[in-house]
Design a protein around this motif. Structure first.
Motif, short mmCIF file in Angstrom:
data_model
loop_
_atom_site.label_atom_id
_atom_site.label_comp_id
_atom_site.label_asym_id
_atom_site.label_seq_id
_atom_site.Cartn_x
_atom_site.Cartn_y
_atom_site.Cartn_z
N LEU A 59 -55.99 6.52 83.93
CA LEU A 59 -54.73 6.80 83.15
C LEU A 59 -54.82 8.02 82.34
O LEU A 59 -53.69 8.39 82.07
N GLN A 60 -55.88 8.54 82.10
CA GLN A 60 -56.09 9.84 81.35
C GLN A 60 -55.48 10.91 82.44
O GLN A 60 -54.56 11.62 81.91
N SER A 61 -55.79 11.07 83.60
CA SER A 61 -55.16 12.07 84.31
C SER A 61 -53.62 11.76 84.66
O SER A 61 -52.81 12.75 84.88
N PHE A 62 -53.21 10.51 84.85
CA PHE A 62 -51.87 10.33 85.08
C PHE A 62 -50.87 10.78 83.75
O PHE A 62 -50.02 11.29 83.51
N THR A 63 -51.63 10.59 82.62
CA THR A 63 -50.93 10.76 81.26
C THR A 63 -50.75 12.21 80.92
O THR A 63 -49.75 12.56 80.49
N GLU A 64 -51.92 13.09 81.55
CA GLU A 64 -51.93 14.41 81.43
C GLU A 64 -50.58 15.02 82.27
O GLU A 64 -49.94 15.90 81.78
N HIS A 65 -50.55 14.38 83.46
CA HIS A 65 -49.72 15.02 84.32
C HIS A 65 -48.33 14.76 83.83
O HIS A 65 -47.21 15.25 83.98
N LEU A 66 -47.97 13.17 83.34
CA LEU A 66 -46.74 12.78 82.81
C LEU A 66 -46.18 13.80 81.82
O LEU A 66 -45.14 13.88 81.69
N LYS A 67 -47.26 14.01 80.77
CA LYS A 67 -46.66 14.85 79.89
C LYS A 67 -46.06 16.43 80.02
O LYS A 67 -45.37 16.71 79.52
N SER A 68 -46.72 16.57 81.34
CA SER A 68 -46.00 18.04 82.11
C SER A 68 -44.76 17.83 83.11
O SER A 68 -44.31 18.80 83.30
N CYS A 69 -44.45 16.57 82.97
CA CYS A 69 -43.43 16.20 83.89
C CYS A 69 -42.00 16.38 83.27
O CYS A 69 -41.68 16.12 82.35
N ARG A 70 -41.04 17.02 84.33
CA ARG A 70 -39.61 17.03 84.00
C ARG A 70 -38.92 15.93 84.89
O ARG A 70 -38.33 15.05 84.29
N ARG A 71 -39.02 16.31 86.08
CA ARG A 71 -38.35 15.65 87.14
C ARG A 71 -39.05 14.31 87.41
O ARG A 71 -40.11 14.50 88.21
N ILE A 72 -38.77 13.21 87.22
CA ILE A 72 -39.21 12.12 87.47
C ILE A 72 -38.28 11.05 88.36
O ILE A 72 -37.12 10.94 87.98
N VAL A 73 -38.77 10.50 89.22
CA VAL A 73 -38.26 9.17 89.95
C VAL A 73 -38.93 7.97 90.05
O VAL A 73 -40.12 7.92 89.98
N ALA A 74 -38.09 7.01 89.69
CA ALA A 74 -38.80 5.42 89.93
C ALA A 74 -38.20 4.73 90.87
O ALA A 74 -36.95 4.85 90.72
N LEU A 75 -38.78 4.35 91.81
CA LEU A 75 -38.35 3.40 92.89
C LEU A 75 -38.80 1.85 92.70
O LEU A 75 -39.73 1.72 92.75
N LEU A 76 -37.74 1.17 92.44
CA LEU A 76 -38.18 -0.21 92.07
C LEU A 76 -37.77 -1.30 93.13
O LEU A 76 -36.93 -1.11 93.92
N GLY A 77 -38.64 -2.33 93.36
CA GLY A 77 -38.43 -3.32 94.38
C GLY A 77 -38.83 -4.57 93.81
O GLY A 77 -38.92 -4.70 92.35
N ALA A 78 -38.79 -5.51 94.55
CA ALA A 78 -38.86 -6.97 94.20
C ALA A 78 -40.01 -7.22 93.13
O ALA A 78 -39.95 -8.37 92.29
N GLY A 79 -41.17 -6.46 93.18
CA GLY A 79 -42.31 -6.65 92.34
C GLY A 79 -41.84 -6.73 90.96
O GLY A 79 -42.37 -7.57 89.98
N ILE A 80 -40.90 -5.73 90.50
CA ILE A 80 -40.41 -5.74 89.19
C ILE A 80 -39.77 -7.02 88.78
O ILE A 80 -39.70 -7.31 87.53
N SER A 81 -38.93 -7.47 89.63
CA SER A 81 -38.17 -8.69 89.34
C SER A 81 -39.02 -9.84 89.42
O SER A 81 -38.80 -10.87 88.34
#
Ligand SMILES: [Zn+2]
Length: 317
Positions: free
Chosen positions: A16-38
């Motif tokens: 969670l910490q390493s992801f958060t650090e990266h996320l805060k430095s991100c600008r261009r992000i893609v989310a790809l969604l499938g049946a699991g979110i439904s």
């Protein structure tokens, strides 16, 4: 609440910490969604349709050939799916992604779902429409099947679309109609019994089905069926968007990253330096086994995991 707490505790702190650090430095992000979110919204997965549809292979109903040979059957299947999708509410993962979209104009969401949950949420939560792209169409668009007609009607949430498709009243297995029946008629036959009795699905003729107001041709659901091409304008947009500048992060949520075009987006973005986060219930899923060093794998319910890992940027959902 306790299950939520357990789930949150289930995210390894270092990840969670390493992801958060990266996320805060991100600008261009893609989310790809499938049946699991439904599935987190209680929607049955495509192959897990309930009621009478249990005896059908759903994939055999989602083809142009099936529609051609029995449009009444296919329309009843899609009417059922529209009905179920309308009963489902967007979950916290949907809200979290909408919030990230509002805060970051360089974040796009690509959905492989046709249930329209993200799309309806986009209207309710002001998820910028230009940042949401439906790769497989939606149950709530209808379009004409006549070769020379280009009629298409978007975002039609009428349920049923025509009286003949009012399947719940015809004794199919819908929890919502069971509730209505029990309120209005205490002697109504329990729906499970009806479902188990193998009530035949009514034969409908094209005249019973949704008609094109422009040419009187037969309308069909605006989804991409097996054997059909994905919408080329959407694919072109996404290809250009991914090529135009390096992507910093791809989140693969509730879907396998091995299916085209997801696999190709991942490959392109990764070779330009993107990092990948997979959020999936099933650790044995292909997506989970397809990780590379530097990727994250968050196992669990998308509705719990997604708001949690985005919290540092979007706040509490
Ligand atoms: Zn038409």
């Amino acid at each position: 609440m306790s299950s939520v707490a357990r789930q949150m505790a289930g995210i390894p702190a270092a990840d969670l910490q390493s992801f958060t650090e990266h996320l805060k430095s991100c600008r261009r992000i893609v989310a790809l969604l499938g049946a699991g979110i439904s599935a987190s919204s209680g929607l049955p997965t495509f192959r897990g349709a309930g009621g009478l549809w249990r005896s059908f292979d759903a994939t055999s109903l989602a083809t142009p050939g099936a529609f051609k040979s029995n449009p009444g059957l296919v329309w009843q299947f899609y009417s059922y799916r529209r009905h179920m999708a309308l009963q489902a509410d967007p979950n916290k993962a949907h809200y979290a992604l909408a919030e990230l979209s509002r805060r970051n104009p360089d974040f796009i969401t690509l959905s492989q779902n046709v249930d329209g949950a993200e799309h309806r949420l986009s209207q309710r939560a002001q998820h910028p429409a230009g940042q949401l792209h439906l790769l497989h169409g939606t149950l709530f668009d209808v379009k004409c099947t006549s070769f020379h007609c280009d009629y298409i009607r978007k975002d039609d949430y009428t349920d049923p679309l025509v009286p003949a498709l009012d399947i719940p009243k015809k004794g199919m297995n819908f929890p919502s109609s069971a509730e209505k029946d029990s309120e209005s008629d205490a002697d109504a036959e329990p729906e499970l019994d009806i479902s188990n009795a193998q009530v035949p699905i009514p034969d409908l003729t094209p005249a019973d089905l949704p008609q094109c107001p422009k040419c009187n041709g037969l309308l069909r659901p605006g989804v991409v069926w097996f054997g059909e091409s994905l919408p080329s304008d959407t694919l072109d947009f996404v290809d250009n968007w991914i090529d135009e500048e390096p992507v910093d992060l791809i989140m693969v949520i509730g879907t396998s990253s091995k299916v085209w075009p997801a696999a190709s987006y991942l490959h392109t973005a990764r070779s330009a330096g993107a990092r990948v986060a997979v959020i999936n219930m099933d650790a044995n899923d292909l997506a989970g086994r397809n990780l590379e060093p530097g990727d994250w794998f968050f196992q669990g319910d998308a509705a719990v995991i997604v708001p949690e890992i985005l919290k540092s940027v979007i706040g509490e959902i």
